[in-house]
Design an enzyme around this catalytic site. Structure first.
Site, short mmCIF file in Angstrom:
data_model
loop_
_atom_site.label_atom_id
_atom_site.label_comp_id
_atom_site.label_asym_id
_atom_site.label_seq_id
_atom_site.Cartn_x
_atom_site.Cartn_y
_atom_site.Cartn_z
CG ASP A 32 -89.63 50.24 -16.77
OD1 ASP A 32 -89.84 50.21 -15.74
OD2 ASP A 32 -90.11 49.68 -17.79
CE1 TYR A 35 -85.13 46.78 -10.58
CE2 TYR A 35 -84.26 46.38 -12.83
CZ TYR A 35 -84.56 45.72 -11.69
OH TYR A 35 -84.15 44.59 -11.35
CD GLU A 112 -104.02 27.95 -2.79
OE1 GLU A 112 -103.12 27.86 -3.75
OE2 GLU A 112 -103.81 27.33 -1.91
CE LYS A 114 -105.58 21.99 -11.70
NZ LYS A 114 -104.50 21.97 -12.91
CG ASP A 116 -103.52 25.86 -17.88
OD1 ASP A 116 -102.88 24.82 -17.30
OD2 ASP A 116 -104.21 25.94 -19.07
CE1 TYR A 222 -98.23 24.38 -5.98
CE2 TYR A 222 -98.95 26.09 -7.56
CZ TYR A 222 -98.55 24.62 -7.35
OH TYR A 222 -98.24 23.66 -8.18
CE LYS A 286 -103.29 24.00 -2.93
NZ LYS A 286 -102.24 24.93 -2.66
CE LYS A 310 -108.67 19.90 -15.46
NZ LYS A 310 -107.02 19.78 -15.37
CB CYS A 402 -102.94 41.19 -52.91
SG CYS A 402 -103.46 42.14 -51.48
CB CYS A 405 -103.85 45.91 -53.82
SG CYS A 405 -102.54 44.78 -53.76
CB CYS A 420 -99.80 41.44 -50.85
SG CYS A 420 -99.97 42.86 -51.81
CB CYS A 425 -101.08 46.37 -50.88
SG CYS A 425 -102.66 45.55 -50.19
S1 IVH Z 1 -101.24 22.22 -5.08
C1 IVH Z 1 -100.17 18.26 -3.29
N1 IVH Z 1 -102.29 24.80 -5.92
O1 IVH Z 1 -102.38 21.84 -10.56
C2 IVH Z 1 -100.79 19.58 -4.16
N2 IVH Z 1 -101.64 23.14 -7.41
O2 IVH Z 1 -103.33 19.24 -11.09
C3 IVH Z 1 -100.17 20.03 -5.05
N3 IVH Z 1 -101.58 23.92 -9.93
O3 IVH Z 1 -99.24 19.82 -10.46
C4 IVH Z 1 -100.57 21.01 -5.99
N4 IVH Z 1 -102.36 26.12 -9.38
O4 IVH Z 1 -99.11 22.35 -11.21
C5 IVH Z 1 -101.78 23.61 -6.28
N5 IVH Z 1 -103.04 26.79 -6.68
C6 IVH Z 1 -102.30 25.66 -6.72
C7 IVH Z 1 -102.18 25.25 -8.23
C8 IVH Z 1 -101.85 23.97 -8.49
C9 IVH Z 1 -102.09 25.11 -10.14
C10 IVH Z 1 -101.23 22.72 -10.49
C11 IVH Z 1 -100.06 22.14 -10.24
C12 IVH Z 1 -100.30 20.60 -10.20
C13 IVH Z 1 -101.53 20.52 -10.76
C14 IVH Z 1 -102.43 19.37 -10.17
#
Ligand code: IVH
Length: 662
Positions: A32, A35, A112, A114, A116, A222, A286, A310, A402, A405, A420, A425
């Site tokens: 670091d 860098y 892929e 998903k 969050d 993605y 997909k 999900k 506390c 103590c 406290c 303590c």
């Molecule tokens: S593709 C038309 N790929 O999930 C296709 N979405 O519930 C659009 N998300 O709004 C999404 N990981 O925010 C895609 N590998 C992934 C994802 C992903 C998370 C989210 C994304 C989307 C939401 C849909």
């Protein structure tokens, strides 16, 4: 002399390469500090030659000025959401529809994770990052360009010949950054973020890019679009191309020949999701062929060629059997719910944090109630809401003493925690030692909870300084301690003495002083004794140090017990001097300046930067350490004080002369 344009371009290339290695590939090749040194050199040159500035320079990540509000932007094509499959049956239904609509042709899925977080589009022109837009309502989003610039894994320049393209992807906050952010907010009495997704959204949609920069977001691409359409024939190929262009693409993906393979991928990652450093809430499937995607087309809100599988939320309902209190390092009393043990996402949970008394109030929680608990970024699960009132409910009262103590407990104005206030303590002491020894602070391996409990309970250690007086004899008197472990611990304690000053400063556990503030203070003052001697106002000379932090540091060093601690740590041989990573050899090395009045051509900020680039320091007040006062028009008391102390006074031209750029 080197051509600055060439040096600047070489530095940018070098920095881009290291950013990609570090933030995208997770394979750093330099430290670091190395860098930072390259970055500083580039900044210095760009400041010196402003005509060579470029928007895609690695220096442009620190975020520009705060904005008044966000500009709305229409997406090139709608940012759709996905239909969900909540179980295996629904995923098979989706697969059946795909098969029927494709009329018997062979097809493959890309599976892929998903992620969050929140989706974000990033636009590039001639390879340069130009704009970032949040999803918004799917048609119109908000321009978050300046904030997105601070996301280190989002390349400011992409390796491509495409004239214009767009990526869509997920901005996320990993668990570590999330936990750290919330811990800092607890310290400052601010509301916590409920989960990493909210934290990511909250961090991308702030008006000050500096805040986004400090929050450490990450971006996984993605989708790759040109003119709002998929750019390659196969989705898998787009992902490979994005990766080649320098984007971070999640490596946990698989090309699946059929739904069975896709289901196996889903099951595999459901079992392994806890191993990931960030949160996922499922898997996205997909159809790989873009031609087939076109055949399948869209419904009003989602593509027919993709689905989100999900995972069940990691929540469960259970009863609160009691509320216990934990006493932290700063004396803060944290209420923790004792739960009827319940399994959540493969782990048995028996406790959940309630943070503070306001949170209990907000939840309307009483002992005996059934609650919904959730495991997310936090290691300790949390109570989300009351599910059903218990038939025998009992209100919880925060104590005025506390629980460990018996010392006085107070709640100061503007704080959410009761503390406290007894510095002796034992609970506070144990937590202080654990903090002192923890990874990233003094790094004393082996100094865990079981050992600290024994050391404190037997009166062997009554202050962190006592760690440096431990002997094999003292350690061997403890349970479960053999000669080998004792020797290891003593060696680790000995090694901890070589930690640099910022770590020592962090280890002291001064309120509001974390890793970063400690670095900045060390850099500004050069040594622990200088920090300890500084006045509250002087402490604010350090960048990012405001009145609250300065006051806390100031008070800490006024407390006799802390002074004694510092003296003992010095005697033990800890490092109190700071070896700066700043490049030396500047014309103003080691000199301290004070600016006052209005200078004829430079703003105060510009003058400060020039001085710092040349190796000098700028302080806010005139004192014995001041070497020069730079005075402009309307100089007031600082000029008078300089004269009284016999400090040399210079004007702007003389300053530039000193820096040798007059
Ligand atoms: S593709 C038309 N790929 O999930 C296709 N979405 O519930 C659009 N998300 O709004 C999404 N990981 O925010 C895609 N590998 C992934 C994802 C992903 C998370 C989210 C994304 C989307 C939401 C849909």
């Amino acid at each position: 002399m080197k051509d600055p344009a060439v040096e600047i371009e070489n530095l940018r290339e070098e920095l881009r390469r290291h950013e990609h290695l570090y933030y995208v590939l997770d394979e750093p090749q330099i430290t670091d500090a190395e860098y930072d040194a390259l970055m500083r050199r580039l900044r210095q040159l760009e400041d010196q030659f402003p005509e060579l500035a470029a928007p895609d320079s690695p220096t442009q990540r620190v975020g520009g000025k705060p904005r008044e509000g966000f500009v709305k932007v229409r997406h090139s094509s709608p940012m759709m959401s996905l239909d969900n499959a909540l179980n295996e049956g629904e995923l098979r239904d989706f697969d059946r529809r795909v098969r029927e609509l494709l009329g018997g042709a062979a097809y493959r899925y890309v599976a892929e994770l998903k992620l969050d977080g929140l989706s974000m589009a990033a636009h590039y022109r001639d390879g340069q990052f130009v704009q970032a837009v949040t999803r918004g309502d799917g048609t119109v989003g908000e321009d978050v360009t300046e904030n997105a610039r601070t996301i280190r894994s989002l390349p400011l320049r992409a390796n491509t010949r495409l004239e214009a393209f767009e990526t869509r992807g997920e901005a996320i906050m990993n668990r570590r950054a999330f936990d750290r952010l919330n811990a800092g907010r607890d310290e400052r009495g601010l509301a916590r973020f409920a989960n990493p997704r909210n934290a990511a959204a909250g961090s991308l949609r702030v008006l000050e890019p500096q805040i986004t920069a400090a929050r450490r977001l990450d971006y996984f691409a993605y989708l790759l679009l040109t003119d709002g359409r998929t750019a390659y024939d196969s989705h898998w190929q787009s992902l490979e191309e994005l990766s080649r262009m320098g984007f971070k693409v999640n490596p946990n993906r698989r090309l699946c020949a059929n739904v069975e393979e896709a289901l196996a991928f889903c099951a595999e990652w459901e079992a392994r999701r806890n191993d990931l450093p960030y949160e996922i809430d499922g898997v996205v499937l997909k159809v790989d062929s873009v031609e087939q995607q076109r055949t399948l087309a869209f419904t009003a809100k989602a593509p027919r060629w993709a689905i989100a599988f999900k995972y069940a939320a990691r929540q469960a309902v259970t009863a609160v059997e009691g509320i216990e209190l934990q006493v932290g390092r700063t004396g803060a009393l944290t209420p923790v719910a004792r739960l009827r043990p319940v399994e959540v996402g493969g782990v048995t949970v028996a406790r959940a944090t309630l943070h503070n008394e306001d949170e209990i109030e907000r939840l309307g929680l009483e002992i005996g109630d059934d609650v919904v608990i959730e495991r997310s970024g936090d290691v300790i699960p949390k109570v989300v809401r009351v599910h059903a009132l218990g038939s025998y409910r009992r209100k919880f009262q925060m104590p005025s003493q506390c629980p460990v103590c018996g010392g006085t407990v107070v709640r100061e104005e503007g704080e959410s925690a009761r503390r406290c206030i007894n510095t002796n303590c034992s609970a506070r002491l144990k937590e202080s030692i654990l903090h002192f020894a923890s990874r990233g602070v003094m790094n004393i391996d082996g100094m865990g909870e079981a050992l600290v409990d024994q050391l404190v309970d037997r009166g062997i250690v009554a202050s962190v300084a006592d760690l440096y007086d431990l002997t094999a004899g003292k350690l061997l008197s403890l349970e479960r301690m053999g000669p080998k472990s004792a020797a290891n611990i003593l060696r680790n304690i000995e090694n901890s003495k070589s930690n640099p000053l910022p770590r020592v400063l962090t280890a002291l556990g001064i309120r509001f002083v974390g890793e970063r503030t400690a670095e900045l203070l060390a850099e500004e003052f050069g040594g622990l004794d200088m920090i300890a001697a500084a006045g509250a106002e002087e402490l604010q000379d350090a960048p990012e140090v405001g009145p609250k932090v300065a006051e806390s540091v100031f008070q800490f060093f006024r407390e006799p017990r802390n002074q004694e601690l510092v003296n003992r740590l010095r005697a033990a041989g800890l490092r109190f001097e700071y070896q700066s990573a700043r490049p030396s050899g500047g014309a103003l090395d080691g000199l301290t300046f004070v600016l006052t009045g209005t200078l004829p051509t430079l703003t105060r900020e510009e003058a400060k930067r020039l001085i710092e680039i040349a190796g000098g320091k700028v302080s806010g007040s005139v004192g014995k350490k001041t070497n020069y006062v730079v005075a402009g028009e309307d100089s007031g008391s600082k000029l008078a004080k300089a004269r009284a102390l016999g400090v040399q006074v210079v004007n702007e031209a003389q300053l530039l002369e000193l820096i040798k750029i007059g």
